[in-house]
Design a protein around this motif. Structure first.
Motif, PDB file in Angstrom:
ATOM      1  N   LEU A 281      24.676  -7.437  -5.272  1.00 46.75           N
ATOM      2  CA  LEU A 281      24.305  -8.917  -4.965  1.00 46.75           C
ATOM      3  C   LEU A 281      24.749 -10.121  -6.047  1.00 46.75           C
ATOM      4  O   LEU A 281      24.440 -11.274  -6.137  1.00 46.75           O
ATOM      5  CB  LEU A 281      23.052  -8.703  -5.645  1.00 46.75           C
TER       6      LEU A 281
ATOM      7  N   THR B 150      12.413  -7.659  -8.756  1.00 45.29           N
ATOM      8  CA  THR B 150      12.901  -9.522  -8.246  1.00 45.29           C
ATOM      9  C   THR B 150      14.564  -8.418  -7.682  1.00 45.29           C
ATOM     10  O   THR B 150      14.559  -8.501  -5.827  1.00 45.29           O
ATOM     11  CB  THR B 150      12.721 -10.092  -8.974  1.00 45.29           C
ATOM     12  N   VAL B 151      15.151  -7.488  -8.040  1.00 44.52           N
ATOM     13  CA  VAL B 151      16.687  -7.411  -7.635  1.00 44.52           C
ATOM     14  C   VAL B 151      15.835  -6.162  -6.573  1.00 44.52           C
ATOM     15  O   VAL B 151      17.284  -6.151  -5.645  1.00 44.52           O
ATOM     16  CB  VAL B 151      17.047  -6.801  -9.104  1.00 44.52           C
TER      17      VAL B 151
ATOM     18  N   LYS C 257      16.482 -11.646 -14.966  1.00 45.80           N
ATOM     19  CA  LYS C 257      15.602 -10.875 -13.282  1.00 45.80           C
ATOM     20  C   LYS C 257      14.674 -10.047 -13.794  1.00 45.80           C
ATOM     21  O   LYS C 257      16.121  -8.711 -14.413  1.00 45.80           O
ATOM     22  CB  LYS C 257      16.539 -11.048 -12.056  1.00 45.80           C
ATOM     23  N   THR C 258      13.676  -9.628 -13.470  1.00 47.59           N
ATOM     24  CA  THR C 258      13.323  -8.433 -12.733  1.00 47.59           C
ATOM     25  C   THR C 258      13.907  -7.068 -12.375  1.00 47.59           C
ATOM     26  O   THR C 258      14.592  -7.691 -11.805  1.00 47.59           O
ATOM     27  CB  THR C 258      11.706  -7.791 -13.567  1.00 47.59           C
ATOM     28  N   ASN C 259      13.258  -6.537 -12.818  1.00 48.66           N
ATOM     29  CA  ASN C 259      13.879  -5.345 -12.308  1.00 48.66           C
ATOM     30  C   ASN C 259      13.325  -5.054 -10.595  1.00 48.66           C
ATOM     31  O   ASN C 259      13.878  -4.977  -9.657  1.00 48.66           O
ATOM     32  CB  ASN C 259      14.199  -3.484 -12.852  1.00 48.66           C
TER      33      ASN C 259
ATOM     34  N   ILE D 189      24.566 -10.587  -9.358  1.00 43.98           N
ATOM     35  CA  ILE D 189      23.994 -11.113 -10.399  1.00 43.98           C
ATOM     36  C   ILE D 189      23.998 -11.194 -11.751  1.00 43.98           C
ATOM     37  O   ILE D 189      24.761 -10.131 -11.897  1.00 43.98           O
ATOM     38  CB  ILE D 189      21.622  -9.956 -10.369  1.00 43.98           C
TER      39      ILE D 189
ATOM     40  N   GLU E 243      13.709  -5.868  -4.546  1.00 39.40           N
ATOM     41  CA  GLU E 243      13.363  -6.409  -3.311  1.00 39.40           C
ATOM     42  C   GLU E 243      14.506  -7.323  -2.798  1.00 39.40           C
ATOM     43  O   GLU E 243      14.426  -7.526  -1.722  1.00 39.40           O
ATOM     44  CB  GLU E 243      11.898  -7.960  -4.088  1.00 39.40           C
ATOM     45  N   GLU E 244      15.328  -8.504  -3.162  1.00 37.40           N
ATOM     46  CA  GLU E 244      17.035  -9.163  -2.703  1.00 37.40           C
ATOM     47  C   GLU E 244      17.660  -7.755  -2.216  1.00 37.40           C
ATOM     48  O   GLU E 244      17.633  -8.371  -1.369  1.00 37.40           O
ATOM     49  CB  GLU E 244      17.212  -9.197  -4.323  1.00 37.40           C
ATOM     50  N   ALA E 245      17.693  -6.538  -2.774  1.00 37.47           N
ATOM     51  CA  ALA E 245      18.524  -5.614  -2.245  1.00 37.47           C
ATOM     52  C   ALA E 245      17.311  -4.648  -0.736  1.00 37.47           C
ATOM     53  O   ALA E 245      18.020  -3.610  -0.282  1.00 37.47           O
ATOM     54  CB  ALA E 245      18.614  -4.538  -2.616  1.00 37.47           C
TER      55      ALA E 245
ATOM     56  N   TRP F  55      24.495 -10.300 -15.839  1.00 35.71           N
ATOM     57  CA  TRP F  55      23.600  -9.161 -16.468  1.00 35.71           C
ATOM     58  C   TRP F  55      22.792 -10.462 -17.587  1.00 35.71           C
ATOM     59  O   TRP F  55      21.798 -10.027 -18.453  1.00 35.71           O
ATOM     60  CB  TRP F  55      24.657  -8.220 -17.188  1.00 35.71           C
TER      61      TRP F  55
END
Length: 106
Positions: free
Chosen positions: A2, A14-15, A10-12, A4, A17-19, A6
């Protein structure tokens, strides 16, 4: 994947959800525990006594550990542990209970 960084704050969640994915590890562990529990309960051996906690003797001091059956009845929403134990004798009923719990998630 994605892209993103490091250092991005961003919280886990939200990551994830993006994935477009969810956490599956806990549900897989619970499913395997439930299938193993059903297998053990259908056999009339020592493992049956150990998993239900029906062994004789004194309890240890301090806070008691959660039994496997208690965690599974909460996850399966079976009500009482006796209902879950009785359901293991009928394989089709036990498998449908597990499948419904997996569909509902953790």
């Amino acid at each position: 994947m994605l892209r993103i960084s490091w250092t991005a704050k961003k919280t886990n969640d939200t990551v994830l959800e993006e994935a477009h994915t969810t956490r599956l590890l806990i549900s897989k562990i619970r499913k395997r525990q439930a299938t193993f529990f059903g297998h053990v309960m259908r056999r009339e051996k020592l493992e049956n006594l150990v998993t239900t906690g029906m062994l004789e003797g004194k309890r240890s001091r301090g806070k008691q550990r959660e039994k496997l059956i208690e965690g599974l009845t909460d996850w399966l929403k079976a009500g009482k542990s006796l209902e879950a134990i009785e359901a293991t004798q009928d394989r089709k009923k036990w498998r449908t209970m597990i499948a419904n719990a997996v569909k509902q998630g953790t």
